[in-house]
Write an enzyme that holds these catalytic residues in place. Structure first.
Site, mmCIF file in Angstrom:
data_model
loop_
_atom_site.group_PDB
_atom_site.id
_atom_site.type_symbol
_atom_site.label_atom_id
_atom_site.label_comp_id
_atom_site.label_asym_id
_atom_site.label_seq_id
_atom_site.Cartn_x
_atom_site.Cartn_y
_atom_site.Cartn_z
ATOM 1 N N TYR A 44 -4.464 3.450 -2.483
ATOM 2 C CA TYR A 44 -5.398 4.163 -3.629
ATOM 3 C C TYR A 44 -5.208 5.985 -3.733
ATOM 4 O O TYR A 44 -5.592 6.891 -4.470
ATOM 5 C CB TYR A 44 -6.375 3.837 -3.990
ATOM 6 C CG TYR A 44 -6.663 2.789 -4.193
ATOM 7 C CD1 TYR A 44 -4.901 1.534 -5.080
ATOM 8 C CD2 TYR A 44 -8.066 2.496 -4.369
ATOM 9 C CE1 TYR A 44 -5.460 0.503 -5.231
ATOM 10 C CE2 TYR A 44 -7.393 0.119 -4.619
ATOM 11 C CZ TYR A 44 -6.382 -0.304 -4.467
ATOM 12 O OH TYR A 44 -7.004 -1.698 -5.295
ATOM 13 N N HIS A 102 -2.636 -5.581 1.803
ATOM 14 C CA HIS A 102 -3.140 -5.481 0.460
ATOM 15 C C HIS A 102 -1.837 -6.278 -0.245
ATOM 16 O O HIS A 102 -2.353 -6.696 -1.173
ATOM 17 C CB HIS A 102 -2.411 -4.010 0.201
ATOM 18 C CG HIS A 102 -2.955 -3.176 -0.973
ATOM 19 N ND1 HIS A 102 -3.125 -2.158 -1.405
ATOM 20 C CD2 HIS A 102 -3.678 -3.869 -2.501
ATOM 21 C CE1 HIS A 102 -3.182 -2.194 -2.797
ATOM 22 N NE2 HIS A 102 -3.876 -3.285 -3.689
#
Length: 272
Positions: A44, A102
């Site tokens: 992110y 992730h």
């Protein structure tokens, strides 16, 4: 154990795709609303902003739950631990409450990355560990490989996607699910039945969606930059959906089956 995934009424605040001061301000506003669980990731690019906001928010660190996720590009011995150490530094110097992989490893062999995750946990670089976007078979592998409990599998989960098979397998394996894309990036508003269900409770379609997720035993993660919407997403504990209403949303999920992450480069062959 991580508070985000042990509290049956826990709601998390997501930070993708927020960056810079927008991310910092949103986290501060979310704390003011009442959120205590925050989700970020190396991918992110906002770990530093999330960490800075939580450091200045005035809430003791012991009352906060911070989740971050390791980027798939760092799934090798040379990069894994240094990347986690960089995440810890960005987040303020303390180990995250929860460290996730992730995405599954490209090619399907998840064991090496899981071994590296276990190593990070044993070194004290995370208080608990888990996975994200794992299939049933990959969850089974995670349970067999990891000595530490698999605290969660964070997956796309909303009323437009039938994840009943994955949820049943997760329950069998003792892995709590947590939900990202909880309102399907706004796609739920295209389906009037959710708004109709909300009218009966004085709630919005988004609140109905989040409540449905919660009643499935899944922890919803939502994101907004508007305090009004943050508060609405948080205020989902003062009503319940009936079995009939839950079944109606189940039917919608099975009929539409809209997967937002279908074309992500690391996406595995999903269970359907």
């Amino acid at each position: 154990m991580n508070l985000l995934y042990t509290g049956v009424n826990q709601r998390g605040f997501g930070t993708w795709p927020l960056t810079g001061d927008t991310a910092r301000r949103a986290v501060l506003d979310a704390v003011e609303v009442g959120y205590r669980a925050f989700d970020t990731a190396q991918m992110y690019g906002n770990e530093a902003e999330v960490g800075a906001a939580l450091a200045e928010c005035g809430v003791p660190r012991s009352e906060l739950c911070i989740t971050t996720k390791v980027h798939p590009d760092n799934y090798d011995e040379a990069r894994f631990l240094p990347s986690v150490e960089e995440s810890i530094k960005a987040l303020g110097g303390e180990a995250p409450d929860l460290l996730l992989l992730h995405w599954p490893t490209l090619g399907g062999d998840v064991v090496p990355a899981l071994t590296l995750l276990q190593n990070a946990f044993e070194r004290g670089l995370a208080r608990s560990i888990g996975v994200s976007n794992y299939t049933i078979a990959q969850m089974e592998t995670a349970v067999s490989v990891l000595d530490a409990p698999v605290t969660t599998n964070q997956v796309e989960f909303h009323p437009l996607l039938d994840q009943s098979k994955l949820l049943a397998a997760a329950s069998r394996l003792g892995i709590p699910l947590s939900a990202y894309c909880s309102i399907a990036r706004g796609k739920i508003f295209e389906h009037p039945e959710l708004a109709e269900l909300g009218e009966a409770h004085g709630k919005s379609a988004a609140q109905v969606s989040l409540r449905w997720i919660l009643q499935k035993g899944v922890s919803p993660i939502s994101m907004s930059t508007k305090p009004k919407n943050m508060r609405a997403n948080f205020d989902i504990l003062d009503f319940s959906l009936s079995n009939v209403e839950m079944a109606r949303i189940d039917e919608l999920a099975a009929r539409v089956h809209h997967r937002i992450t279908a074309s992500v480069p690391w996406a595995p062959k999903w269970d359907v």
